[in-house]
Design an enzyme around this catalytic site. Structure first.
Site, PDB file in Angstrom:
ATOM      1  N   TRP A 157       0.838  -1.204   0.000  1.00  0.00           N
ATOM      2  CA  TRP A 157       0.000   0.000   0.000  1.00  0.00           C
ATOM      3  C   TRP A 157       0.871   1.252   0.000  1.00  0.00           C
ATOM      4  O   TRP A 157       0.517   2.277  -0.586  1.00  0.00           O
ATOM      5  CB  TRP A 157      -0.913  -0.016   1.238  1.00  0.00           C
ATOM      6  N   HIS A 158       2.046   1.139   0.658  1.00  0.00           N
ATOM      7  CA  HIS A 158       2.908   2.314   0.782  1.00  0.00           C
ATOM      8  C   HIS A 158       3.534   2.747  -0.534  1.00  0.00           C
ATOM      9  O   HIS A 158       3.879   3.912  -0.701  1.00  0.00           O
ATOM     10  CB  HIS A 158       4.020   2.056   1.804  1.00  0.00           C
ATOM     11  N   GLY A 159       3.738   1.830  -1.437  1.00  0.00           N
ATOM     12  CA  GLY A 159       4.367   2.248  -2.685  1.00  0.00           C
ATOM     13  C   GLY A 159       4.436   1.124  -3.689  1.00  0.00           C
ATOM     14  O   GLY A 159       4.443  -0.055  -3.333  1.00  0.00           O
TER      15      GLY A 159
END
Lengths: 474, 293
Positions: free
Chosen positions: A327-329
């Site tokens: 989700w972060h990247g």
């Protein structure tokens, strides 16, 4: 638009003045919607269309879950979640998936690799999912508090919920059941000024003085600079980055919470002194709380949580953290970072002791330090998304010890001094919290206005070069 | 609580302003990170320097390495991580006309940096002009850090100069890294480039320079030396031709790169300290030959 920019201050001032004029109080949410759209459109106006498209999916699906044909309720719920995720996957992950698994003609290359990443897409997508699931499951709150009968009123509420500027581009991830019931007329006399002041001053200090200054020193962690740095400098930079990422994101969250309160809306805390954690589980209860609680409520529990046996619990933890990492990247390094935390949580659960030793202070300190060091090491995957560089950085830590005795290396010494200096506020911030039940804390509390004055003074006199927030890219 | 905080902050700010303006010792000025010297230079240019009758160098981090101390009457406004156009933007804020403008040719494809421009268009430009204590080199934590740095320096015993060769490991790492960096540059500048961007930039540059030329400013172009394996790659070949086409040698002055030396540089494009000194000397000599001073 950045919270630290001058143009934002002008927008805020105009919005604030209009918002509390009694004769226009009926249109408070419309004023905030307009202001939020301007806020979002400032850098890439075209992407407002995507935001509006995402909002419209949530408006339609949530409305028809409640007021549509009962037989199609499930279809609207699943359809809404799938559409939300499809937008996220298309814009955020298709370049990664394409370059990892496909090799197409040049025209496709340039199409996928130049797709714009709409700012805040991960945040507003998750908020949309929370709305649909809340409405479908009706687990937290009755639908009559979430979806009014008037479609127009519902549309306005959802646009406001997803678009409200303090949380629009970098969270905290506000859940539908927390936010929508708060939508009422707000009054100037009810503003909690002290709460707003403390959050804004602390937030701006962490962002502008700590994070923005630290980033100028930790950028030497990048290729090829780490080859030249000494072991001590490399280790200090790694810890400096750990403090920087906290100051950056916790600072942003505090500012967002402060501004939301200024307009009468309450967001829950997003950070709760995470670096005092003595376990990975505790860390995730203190770090980016809105994300971890979202993953807990909308992924871990639906997967079965800890109710389906030990093995399944470990697998669930691992899956949740792996996806949380991604989700972060859109880089595999984020997945590895998530997997690292998933593995740590699973192992910790497996070996956690409940004996006398677990309660001793020395043991707690030892665990706290171990957890902090592991978490800090894992941040390297955030900083250097290329695995070759991660390995290069770690091997430089072991190989570059010869540089430590090099007196010519003043740049290294300077780097170390300034990183320590700018990290100290974050350390004090945590230490003061640890002392909260002591007489010293009570004394300090009485003169806290002096501390806020110093923070304000440093915001004016010692801010770093303005930079975007690290979490914007997510 | 809020009133008390604001009152104390005001007192602190006023006291610091008075201290910086009237009592601050010489050491109460300095820089911390690598970008701060650039900011200090920009503030020095904007607030402290009278540029009428002065020669100004505009360029990138390449020309930033020209040692200006040895060249009189010159202000080196080359800006690391930025470019010629950002320097020219700062010049436009001054409303003063320099005697001569030196333009670095190497990375002219870098346009205006909009974020940088914003920094100098908001009220901070005016505020910092009048309130010295808010300037970059007066940051209290930077001054504190530099004091600590000086203390550490004074505690260190100077190392004896040894005849022993540095360990082979260091040489291996350095030369492997250097080759990697140069090869990266070779790859970067061998890739197809956008000639339309270069032409557009040169057109913009011509329009800006014309206004200064009309007011009597002399324009000189120069090319910073880069690694010999990189200097003649297609990008740089095209760049030279485009410059000579837009600003013909018959009408404009050029300081050609010195061909007598094969430059190594630190990373393929940036000169090391010895090479910088050598080039600065060459630059100074060229200025003297052109009788610009």
């Amino acid at each position: 638009m950045l919270f630290t920019s001058f143009i934002f201050l002008i927008l805020l001032l105009i919005t604030f003045c209009l918002y509390y004029i009694p004769i226009v109080s009926r249109w408070q949410s419309q004023i905030l919607i307009l202001s939020s759209l301007l806020f979002y459109a400032y850098n890439q106006p075209i992407l407002v269309l995507l935001l509006l498209f995402s909002v419209s999916i949530n408006i339609v699906s949530s409305y028809y879950i409640v007021f549509g044909n009962r037989n199609f309720q499930k279809m609207f719920a699943y359809g809404g979640v799938i559409l939300n995720l499809s937008i996220l996957i298309f814009f955020k992950y298709s370049p990664l998936l394409y370059k990892s698994f496909f090799k197409g003609p040049l025209s496709l290359d340039s199409f996928f690799l130049t797709l714009p990443l709409p700012i805040g897409i991960s945040f507003f997508t998750f908020q949309g999912i929370s709305l649909i699931v809340d409405v479908y499951k009706e687990k937290y709150i009755s639908n009559k508090h979430l979806v009014p009968q008037s479609f127009l009123q519902h549309a306005r509420q959802i646009l406001f919920f997803k678009g409200f500027f303090p949380q629009l581009i970098s969270g905290p991830i506000v859940k539908a059941h927390d936010f929508i019931p708060q939508i009422t007329i707000k009054y100037f006399k009810n503003i909690e000024w002290e709460y707003v002041f403390k959050h804004l001053v602390t937030g701006y200090f962490l962002k502008m003085v700590v994070a923005d200054n630290l980033k100028e020193y930790t950028k030497l962690m990048d290729f090829p600079y780490y080859f030249q740095a000494s072991t001590v400098s490399l280790i200090v930079m790694l810890f400096g980055y750990s403090f920087q990422i906290f100051a950056d994101f916790a600072g942003y969250s505090l500012i967002a919470i402060g501004f939301a309160k200024l307009f009468g809306y309450h967001f829950n805390a997003n950070f709760n002194f995470p670096y005092i954690s003595t376990s990975f589980k505790e860390f995730w209860k203190r770090w980016h709380i809105s994300l971890s609680s979202f993953l807990m409520e909308y992924l871990y529990i639906p997967l079965g949580g800890n109710k389906k046996g030990k093995i399944r619990t470990y697998v669930n933890l691992f899956i949740v953290m792996l996806l949380g990492g991604l989700w972060h990247g859109a880089e595999w390094s984020y997945a590895v970072w998530g997997a690292f935390h998933g593995l740590a949580l699973a192992i910790e659960r497996l070996v956690s002791g409940k004996g006398e030793k677990a309660r001793s202070l020395t043991y707690k300190i030892f665990k706290g330090v171990t957890v902090f060091v592991f978490i800090t090491l894992a941040w390297l995957l955030f900083k250097l998304s290329n695995f070759t560089n991660v390995i290069g950085y770690l091997s430089s830590i072991f190989n570059n010890h010869y540089n430590d005795s090099n007196v010519k290396n003043y740049r290294d010494i300077k780097n170390v001094i300034f990183i320590v200096l700018y990290s100290l506020p974050v350390i004090f911030y945590h230490v003061i919290y640890l002392c909260k039940n002591t007489p010293v804390f009570n004394y300090l509390k009485k003169i806290e206005y002096v501390a806020y004055s110093i923070l304000l003074f440093l915001i004016f006199h010692n801010s770093g070069a303005s930079g975007t927030f690290i979490y914007f890219q997510f | 609580m809020i009133t008390k905080s604001i009152a104390i902050t005001t007192i602190l700010c006023i006291s610091y302003f008075i201290f910086v303006s009237s009592f601050a010792p010489a050491y109460w000025s300095g820089t911390g990170n690598d970008l701060q010297p650039r900011s200090v230079k920009v503030e020095d240019f904007l607030y402290n320097t009278d540029i009428s009758n002065k020669n100004i160098i505009f360029g990138t981090s390449l020309a930033e390495r020209i040692v200006k101390d040895s060249i009189p009457n010159i202000f080196n406004l080359s800006l690391a991580a930025l470019g010629v156009f950002d320097g020219l933007y700062l010049l436009s804020l001054k409303n003063e006309i320099p005697k001569c403008i030196f333009i670095e040719m190497n990375f002219i494809d870098r346009g205006f940096n909009e974020d940088f421009k914003k920094t100098f268009s908001n009220p901070s430009l005016t505020i910092k002009k009048h309130i010295k204590s808010l300037r970059e080199d007066k940051q209290p934590m930077v001054v504190l850090g530099n004091l600590m740095m000086n203390k550490v320096k004074s505690l260190q015993t100077p190392q004896k100069i040894s005849n022993t060769k540095p360990s082979s490991q260091i040489n291996e790492i350095d030369s492997a890294l250097f080759n990697l960096l140069v090869m990266n540059k070779v790859t970067e500048f061998s890739l197809p480039f956008k000639d339309s961007v270069i032409n557009l930039r040169l057109q913009t540059l011509a329009e800006i320079l014309k206004t200064y030329e009309n007011k009597g400013t002399k324009i000189v172009f120069f090319e910073m030396p880069i690694n010999h394996r990189v200097q003649d790659l297609p990008y740089f070949e095209y760049l030279r031709k485009a410059f000579y086409n837009k600003f013909p040698k018959s009408s404009y002055t050029y300081i050609d790169k010195p061909d007598s030396l094969k430059f190594q540089t630190l990373d393929g494009t940036h000169l090391g300290s010895i090479e910088s000194k050598w080039y600065s000397f060459y630059f100074k000599k060229s200025i003297n030959d052109l009788q610009i001073n």
